[in-house]
Write a protein that holds these residues in place. Structure first.
Motif, PDB file in Angstrom:
ATOM      1  N   THR A  71      46.672  61.200  97.977  1.00  0.00           N
ATOM      2  CA  THR A  71      45.861  62.080  97.160  1.00  0.00           C
ATOM      3  C   THR A  71      45.596  61.371  95.841  1.00  0.00           C
ATOM      4  O   THR A  71      46.441  60.599  95.369  1.00  0.00           O
ATOM      5  CB  THR A  71      46.530  63.460  96.939  1.00  0.00           C
ATOM      6  N   THR A  72      44.439  61.611  95.283  1.00  0.00           N
ATOM      7  CA  THR A  72      44.078  60.972  94.028  1.00  0.00           C
ATOM      8  C   THR A  72      44.890  61.562  92.888  1.00  0.00           C
ATOM      9  O   THR A  72      44.927  62.779  92.711  1.00  0.00           O
ATOM     10  CB  THR A  72      42.573  61.149  93.745  1.00  0.00           C
ATOM     11  N   CYS A 129      46.475  56.463  93.338  1.00  0.00           N
ATOM     12  CA  CYS A 129      46.700  57.460  94.387  1.00  0.00           C
ATOM     13  C   CYS A 129      48.188  57.564  94.700  1.00  0.00           C
ATOM     14  O   CYS A 129      48.885  56.547  94.780  1.00  0.00           O
ATOM     15  CB  CYS A 129      45.949  57.085  95.669  1.00  0.00           C
TER      16      CYS A 129
END
Length: 181
Positions: A119-120, A173
């Motif tokens: 996930t960023t 990330c």
């Protein structure tokens, strides 16, 4: 450059990629867990590109296509349209952000083994030149800078077919276990 004088090589390449995807049965949607379990991040992206897995519906909204993946590398191409304009009459920064975030995220995804996801955590974008519909295709090329176990960093550039820079970005990330339910 007039709208009908867009560079043809990149326009053709994006069109061919979409045709190949559709001929392989690809359609917008979401993959089911049983379709991706046991696949590495790169294998998932390659299956999307061949049409074996659905591609994100957002790709059609943003008029962008995943063209290429390699280890720690992803290439997206987009064609800005009038629907992507901001009130000032240029392509909205969100269009650039989406193109860059997609390329950066997919570059990170190519490094992940089966069962891992990302996930960023941070996205930093610099738009250095405005774009319009007449600009034609723009390409985001992203590469992983640091492939850590818990965090991965990557960088990307958006250029036109002549190599003119429009935007650049970096991301961090978080790497995590894939959600299974």
């Amino acid at each position: 450059m007039k709208l009908d004088q867009k560079p043809l090589a990149w326009v053709s390449e994006q069109s061919n990629a979409m045709q190949r995807l559709r001929e392989g049965g690809g359609a917008p949607g979401l993959a089911h867990m049983e379709q991706i379990v046991g696949k590495s991040g790169r294998e998932i992206l390659e299956a999307m590109m061949s049409g074996a897995l659905p591609y994100p519906p957002m790709s059609e909204t943003m008029n962008m296509t995943l063209l290429e993946v390699g280890e720690g590398r992803a290439v997206f191409q987009g064609m800005p349209l009038l629907r992507h304009y901001n009130p000032m009459g240029t392509v909205h920064g969100g269009w650039f952000s989406t193109l860059l975030d997609s390329a950066l995220g997919c570059a990170v995804q190519t490094t992940l083994p089966a069962g891992r996801s990302y996930t960023t955590a941070e996205l930093s974008i610099n738009i250095v030149r405005p774009a319009w519909q007449k600009t034609g295709p723009l390409r985001a090329v992203a590469t992983v800078v640091h492939p850590g176990r818990q965090m991965v960093t990557a960088e990307a550039r958006v250029e036109d077919e002549q190599g003119k820079l429009y935007a650049h970005a970096t991301t961090t990330c978080f790497i995590l276990n894939a959600v299974t339910a």
